[in-house]
Design a protein around this motif. Sequence first.
Motif, short mmCIF file in Angstrom:
data_model
loop_
_atom_site.label_atom_id
_atom_site.label_comp_id
_atom_site.label_asym_id
_atom_site.label_seq_id
_atom_site.Cartn_x
_atom_site.Cartn_y
_atom_site.Cartn_z
N ALA A 1 0.83 -1.21 0.00
CA ALA A 1 0.00 0.00 0.00
C ALA A 1 0.87 1.26 0.00
CB ALA A 1 -0.94 -0.01 1.20
N ALA A 2 1.98 1.23 0.73
CA ALA A 2 2.87 2.39 0.76
C ALA A 2 3.48 2.63 -0.62
CB ALA A 2 3.97 2.19 1.80
N HIS A 3 3.88 1.57 -1.31
CA HIS A 3 4.39 1.72 -2.68
C HIS A 3 3.31 2.30 -3.59
CE1 HIS A 3 8.26 -0.03 -2.12
NE2 HIS A 3 7.85 -1.28 -1.98
N VAL A 4 2.11 1.77 -3.49
CA VAL A 4 1.02 2.23 -4.36
C VAL A 4 0.77 3.72 -4.15
CG1 VAL A 4 -1.46 2.02 -4.82
CG2 VAL A 4 -0.04 -0.04 -4.64
N ALA A 5 0.74 4.16 -2.90
CA ALA A 5 0.54 5.58 -2.61
C ALA A 5 1.68 6.42 -3.17
CB ALA A 5 0.40 5.79 -1.11
N GLU A 6 2.89 5.93 -3.02
CA GLU A 6 4.07 6.65 -3.52
C GLU A 6 4.05 6.76 -5.04
OE1 GLU A 6 8.83 5.71 -4.09
OE2 GLU A 6 7.68 4.54 -2.64
N TRP A 7 3.60 5.71 -5.71
CA TRP A 7 3.68 5.65 -7.17
C TRP A 7 2.51 6.33 -7.88
CZ3 TRP A 7 4.70 -0.29 -6.83
CH2 TRP A 7 6.05 -0.52 -6.49
N THR A 8 1.41 6.62 -7.18
CA THR A 8 0.22 7.19 -7.82
C THR A 8 0.27 8.71 -7.76
OG1 THR A 8 -1.04 5.28 -7.01
CG2 THR A 8 -2.30 7.12 -7.92
N ARG A 9 0.10 9.35 -8.89
CA ARG A 9 0.11 10.82 -8.90
C ARG A 9 -1.13 11.35 -8.19
NH1 ARG A 9 -3.79 13.08 -11.72
NH2 ARG A 9 -4.65 12.05 -13.56
N PRO A 10 -1.07 12.57 -7.63
CA PRO A 10 -2.28 13.18 -7.05
C PRO A 10 -3.40 13.21 -8.10
CG PRO A 10 -0.35 14.43 -6.43
CD PRO A 10 0.12 13.42 -7.44
N GLY A 11 -4.56 12.73 -7.73
CA GLY A 11 -5.67 12.63 -8.66
C GLY A 11 -5.68 11.35 -9.46
N GLY A 12 -4.60 10.57 -9.39
CA GLY A 12 -4.52 9.32 -10.13
C GLY A 12 -5.40 8.25 -9.52
N LEU A 13 -5.59 7.16 -10.27
CA LEU A 13 -6.52 6.11 -9.89
C LEU A 13 -5.82 4.77 -9.67
CD1 LEU A 13 -9.36 6.85 -12.50
CD2 LEU A 13 -9.38 7.41 -10.05
N VAL A 14 -6.40 3.99 -8.78
CA VAL A 14 -6.00 2.61 -8.57
C VAL A 14 -7.26 1.76 -8.72
CG1 VAL A 14 -5.06 0.90 -6.96
CG2 VAL A 14 -4.14 3.25 -7.00
N LEU A 15 -7.22 0.78 -9.59
CA LEU A 15 -8.33 -0.16 -9.75
C LEU A 15 -7.89 -1.47 -9.11
CD1 LEU A 15 -11.14 -0.78 -10.92
CD2 LEU A 15 -9.99 -1.45 -13.06
N MET A 16 -8.56 -1.85 -8.02
CA MET A 16 -8.15 -3.01 -7.24
C MET A 16 -9.29 -4.03 -7.17
SD MET A 16 -6.91 -3.24 -3.24
CE MET A 16 -8.52 -2.93 -2.51
N TRP A 17 -9.03 -5.21 -7.72
CA TRP A 17 -9.94 -6.36 -7.58
C TRP A 17 -9.30 -7.32 -6.59
CZ3 TRP A 17 -9.85 -11.54 -7.64
CH2 TRP A 17 -11.05 -12.23 -7.79
N CYS A 18 -10.13 -7.87 -5.68
CA CYS A 18 -9.56 -8.75 -4.67
C CYS A 18 -10.59 -9.78 -4.23
CB CYS A 18 -9.09 -7.96 -3.45
SG CYS A 18 -10.42 -7.02 -2.64
N PHE A 19 -10.09 -10.90 -3.72
CA PHE A 19 -10.96 -11.78 -2.94
C PHE A 19 -11.27 -11.06 -1.64
CE2 PHE A 19 -8.93 -15.03 -5.67
CZ PHE A 19 -10.10 -15.60 -6.19
N TYR A 20 -12.52 -11.19 -1.20
CA TYR A 20 -13.01 -10.33 -0.11
C TYR A 20 -13.88 -11.16 0.82
CZ TYR A 20 -14.35 -5.67 1.67
OH TYR A 20 -14.54 -4.54 2.43
N ASN A 21 -13.51 -11.19 2.08
CA ASN A 21 -14.18 -12.07 3.03
C ASN A 21 -15.47 -11.46 3.57
OD1 ASN A 21 -14.78 -14.09 4.81
ND2 ASN A 21 -13.07 -13.73 6.17
N ASP A 22 -16.43 -11.21 2.67
CA ASP A 22 -17.75 -10.73 3.12
C ASP A 22 -18.83 -11.78 2.82
OD1 ASP A 22 -17.85 -10.51 0.36
OD2 ASP A 22 -18.71 -8.49 0.35
N ILE A 23 -18.39 -13.03 2.77
CA ILE A 23 -19.32 -14.13 2.52
C ILE A 23 -20.04 -14.48 3.81
CG2 ILE A 23 -19.50 -16.53 1.74
CD1 ILE A 23 -16.96 -16.10 0.15
N PRO A 24 -21.35 -14.69 3.79
CA PRO A 24 -22.05 -15.11 5.01
C PRO A 24 -21.40 -16.36 5.60
CG PRO A 24 -23.61 -14.63 3.26
CD PRO A 24 -22.25 -14.58 2.63
N TRP A 25 -21.33 -16.41 6.92
CA TRP A 25 -20.59 -17.50 7.58
C TRP A 25 -21.09 -18.86 7.15
CZ3 TRP A 25 -23.03 -21.18 10.41
CH2 TRP A 25 -24.32 -20.90 10.84
#
Length: 198
Positions: free
Chosen positions: A126-150
Amino acid sequence: MAGRRSYDFMYRVGAPWETSEPRPELAELLASGEIAAPGRALDLGCGDGTQAVFLARQGFETTGVDFSPTALAKARRAAGSAGVEVNLVRADFTAPRVDGVAGPYDLILDYGSVDDVAPAKRGAVAAHVAEWTRPGGLVLMWCFYNDIPWWRWERMRYPGRLRPGEERELYEEDFTIRRLAAPVPGSGSACFLLRRRP
Protein backbone atom coordinates in the motif's frame (compact mmCIF):
# COMPACT_ATOMS: atom_id res chain seq x y z
CA MET A 1 -0.23 -16.62 -1.02
CA ALA A 2 1.52 -19.05 -3.32
CA GLY A 3 5.26 -18.79 -3.98
CA ARG A 4 7.04 -17.97 -7.22
CA ARG A 5 7.52 -21.62 -8.19
CA SER A 6 3.81 -22.27 -7.82
CA TYR A 7 3.03 -19.32 -10.08
CA ASP A 8 5.66 -20.40 -12.59
CA PHE A 9 4.00 -23.82 -12.75
CA MET A 10 0.49 -22.36 -13.10
CA TYR A 11 1.59 -20.05 -15.91
CA ARG A 12 3.29 -22.95 -17.69
CA VAL A 13 0.14 -25.10 -17.68
CA GLY A 14 -2.38 -22.25 -17.93
CA ALA A 15 -3.42 -20.31 -14.83
CA PRO A 16 -7.19 -20.40 -14.21
CA TRP A 17 -7.50 -16.60 -14.29
CA GLU A 18 -5.79 -16.15 -17.67
CA THR A 19 -7.95 -14.63 -20.37
CA SER A 20 -7.39 -12.98 -23.71
CA GLU A 21 -9.92 -10.25 -22.90
CA PRO A 22 -9.55 -7.13 -20.76
CA ARG A 23 -11.33 -7.22 -17.43
CA PRO A 24 -14.88 -5.85 -17.88
CA GLU A 25 -14.70 -3.15 -15.18
CA LEU A 26 -11.46 -1.81 -16.67
CA ALA A 27 -12.95 -1.70 -20.16
CA GLU A 28 -16.13 -0.04 -18.85
CA LEU A 29 -14.26 2.63 -16.87
CA LEU A 30 -12.18 3.46 -19.93
CA ALA A 31 -15.23 3.55 -22.21
CA SER A 32 -17.06 5.87 -19.79
CA GLY A 33 -14.09 8.22 -19.54
CA GLU A 34 -13.74 7.78 -15.78
CA ILE A 35 -10.30 6.38 -16.55
CA ALA A 36 -8.78 8.81 -19.05
CA ALA A 37 -6.34 7.68 -21.73
CA PRO A 38 -3.56 8.11 -22.49
CA GLY A 39 -1.32 8.30 -19.46
CA ARG A 40 1.20 6.26 -17.49
CA ALA A 41 -0.03 2.93 -16.14
CA LEU A 42 1.35 0.23 -13.87
CA ASP A 43 -0.03 -3.31 -13.77
CA LEU A 44 0.91 -4.71 -10.37
CA GLY A 45 1.25 -8.49 -10.65
CA CYS A 46 0.77 -8.32 -14.42
CA GLY A 47 0.85 -12.09 -15.00
CA ASP A 48 0.51 -12.97 -18.68
CA GLY A 49 0.19 -9.29 -19.62
CA THR A 50 -3.40 -9.22 -20.88
CA GLN A 51 -4.35 -6.04 -19.01
CA ALA A 52 -0.98 -4.35 -19.61
CA VAL A 53 -1.22 -5.01 -23.34
CA PHE A 54 -4.82 -3.74 -23.39
CA LEU A 55 -3.73 -0.50 -21.72
CA ALA A 56 -0.82 -0.10 -24.12
CA ARG A 57 -3.27 -0.45 -27.01
CA GLN A 58 -5.30 2.40 -25.48
CA GLY A 59 -2.23 4.62 -25.64
CA PHE A 60 -0.90 4.18 -22.11
CA GLU A 61 2.82 4.07 -21.43
CA THR A 62 2.57 0.82 -19.52
CA THR A 63 4.76 -1.03 -17.05
CA GLY A 64 3.97 -4.53 -15.81
CA VAL A 65 5.66 -5.97 -12.74
CA ASP A 66 5.62 -9.59 -11.61
CA PHE A 67 7.92 -11.97 -9.75
CA SER A 68 7.28 -14.91 -12.08
CA PRO A 69 9.68 -15.15 -15.04
CA THR A 70 7.28 -17.56 -16.74
CA ALA A 71 4.46 -15.01 -16.54
CA LEU A 72 6.72 -12.24 -17.81
CA ALA A 73 7.81 -14.37 -20.78
CA LYS A 74 4.14 -14.82 -21.71
CA ALA A 75 3.54 -11.09 -21.26
CA ARG A 76 6.50 -10.30 -23.52
CA ARG A 77 5.10 -12.59 -26.24
CA ALA A 78 1.63 -11.04 -25.86
CA ALA A 79 3.02 -7.52 -26.27
CA GLY A 80 5.02 -8.60 -29.32
CA SER A 81 1.99 -10.23 -30.93
CA ALA A 82 -0.09 -7.09 -30.28
CA GLY A 83 2.64 -4.84 -31.67
CA VAL A 84 2.83 -2.70 -28.53
CA GLU A 85 5.59 -1.82 -26.13
CA VAL A 86 5.20 -2.75 -22.47
CA ASN A 87 7.99 -2.27 -19.94
CA LEU A 88 8.13 -5.58 -18.06
CA VAL A 89 9.91 -5.73 -14.71
CA ARG A 90 10.73 -8.80 -12.67
CA ALA A 91 10.51 -7.72 -9.04
CA ASP A 92 9.00 -8.38 -5.62
CA PHE A 93 6.70 -5.42 -4.99
CA THR A 94 6.66 -6.17 -1.25
CA ALA A 95 10.38 -5.30 -1.04
CA PRO A 96 11.45 -1.95 0.44
CA ARG A 97 12.78 -0.90 -2.97
CA VAL A 98 11.40 -1.99 -6.35
CA ASP A 99 13.93 -1.30 -9.10
CA GLY A 100 12.43 -0.58 -12.50
CA VAL A 101 9.14 0.81 -11.14
CA ALA A 102 9.05 4.61 -10.93
CA GLY A 103 5.99 6.79 -10.56
CA PRO A 104 4.10 8.87 -10.79
CA TYR A 105 1.47 6.77 -12.56
CA ASP A 106 -1.97 7.96 -13.65
CA LEU A 107 -3.41 4.46 -13.23
CA ILE A 108 -2.36 1.43 -11.22
CA LEU A 109 -4.06 -1.94 -11.65
CA ASP A 110 -4.13 -4.52 -8.88
CA TYR A 111 -5.95 -7.65 -9.93
CA GLY A 112 -5.53 -10.07 -7.06
CA SER A 113 -2.12 -8.89 -5.90
CA VAL A 114 -2.40 -7.23 -2.49
CA ASP A 115 -4.85 -9.88 -1.28
CA ASP A 116 -2.35 -12.58 -2.28
CA VAL A 117 0.38 -11.00 -0.16
CA ALA A 118 0.84 -12.12 3.44
CA PRO A 119 -1.13 -9.74 5.71
CA ALA A 120 2.06 -8.53 7.41
CA LYS A 121 3.40 -7.30 4.04
CA ARG A 122 0.26 -5.61 2.72
CA GLY A 123 1.14 -2.30 4.32
CA ALA A 124 4.40 -2.23 2.34
CA VAL A 125 2.49 -2.75 -0.91
CA ALA A 126 0.00 0.00 0.00
CA ALA A 127 2.87 2.39 0.76
CA HIS A 128 4.39 1.72 -2.68
CA VAL A 129 1.02 2.23 -4.36
CA ALA A 130 0.54 5.58 -2.61
CA GLU A 131 4.07 6.65 -3.52
CA TRP A 132 3.68 5.65 -7.17
CA THR A 133 0.22 7.19 -7.82
CA ARG A 134 0.11 10.82 -8.90
CA PRO A 135 -2.28 13.18 -7.05
CA GLY A 136 -5.67 12.63 -8.66
CA GLY A 137 -4.52 9.32 -10.13
CA LEU A 138 -6.52 6.11 -9.89
CA VAL A 139 -6.00 2.61 -8.57
CA LEU A 140 -8.33 -0.16 -9.75
CA MET A 141 -8.15 -3.01 -7.24
CA TRP A 142 -9.94 -6.36 -7.58
CA CYS A 143 -9.56 -8.75 -4.67
CA PHE A 144 -10.96 -11.78 -2.94
CA TYR A 145 -13.01 -10.33 -0.11
CA ASN A 146 -14.18 -12.07 3.03
CA ASP A 147 -17.75 -10.73 3.12
CA ILE A 148 -19.32 -14.13 2.52
CA PRO A 149 -22.05 -15.11 5.01
CA TRP A 150 -20.59 -17.50 7.58
CA TRP A 151 -22.93 -20.32 6.56
CA ARG A 152 -21.55 -20.21 3.01
CA TRP A 153 -17.99 -19.54 4.09
CA GLU A 154 -17.83 -22.84 5.99
CA ARG A 155 -18.12 -24.73 2.69
CA MET A 156 -15.85 -22.53 0.57
CA ARG A 157 -12.10 -22.34 0.24
CA TYR A 158 -10.68 -19.08 -0.99
CA PRO A 159 -7.06 -18.07 -1.34
CA GLY A 160 -5.69 -14.94 0.33
CA ARG A 161 -8.38 -12.32 0.76
CA LEU A 162 -9.01 -8.94 2.32
CA ARG A 163 -11.35 -8.70 5.27
CA PRO A 164 -14.07 -6.03 5.14
CA GLY A 165 -12.58 -2.69 6.09
CA GLU A 166 -9.01 -3.72 5.36
CA GLU A 167 -9.03 -1.70 2.13
CA ARG A 168 -9.66 1.42 4.28
CA GLU A 169 -6.90 0.49 6.72
CA LEU A 170 -4.46 0.12 3.84
CA TYR A 171 -5.47 3.05 1.64
CA GLU A 172 -7.83 5.56 3.27
CA GLU A 173 -5.04 7.85 4.49
CA ASP A 174 -4.01 8.61 0.91
CA PHE A 175 -7.03 7.74 -1.25
CA THR A 176 -10.77 8.13 -1.52
CA ILE A 177 -12.27 4.65 -1.96
CA ARG A 178 -15.36 3.57 -3.88
CA ARG A 179 -16.57 0.00 -4.11
CA LEU A 180 -17.88 -0.79 -7.59
CA ALA A 181 -21.26 -2.43 -8.05
CA ALA A 182 -19.75 -5.67 -9.34
CA PRO A 183 -18.79 -8.12 -8.00
CA VAL A 184 -21.80 -7.95 -5.73
CA PRO A 185 -21.42 -7.94 -1.93
CA GLY A 186 -21.44 -11.43 -0.49
CA SER A 187 -19.88 -12.97 -3.61
CA GLY A 188 -16.46 -13.40 -2.01
CA SER A 189 -14.75 -10.81 -4.21
CA ALA A 190 -14.85 -7.04 -4.61
CA CYS A 191 -13.57 -4.30 -6.89
CA PHE A 192 -12.58 -0.85 -5.65
CA LEU A 193 -11.69 2.36 -7.43
CA LEU A 194 -9.27 4.47 -5.42
CA ARG A 195 -8.41 8.11 -6.19
CA ARG A 196 -5.18 9.58 -4.83
CA ARG A 197 -5.74 12.65 -2.70
CA PRO A 198 -3.73 15.80 -3.52
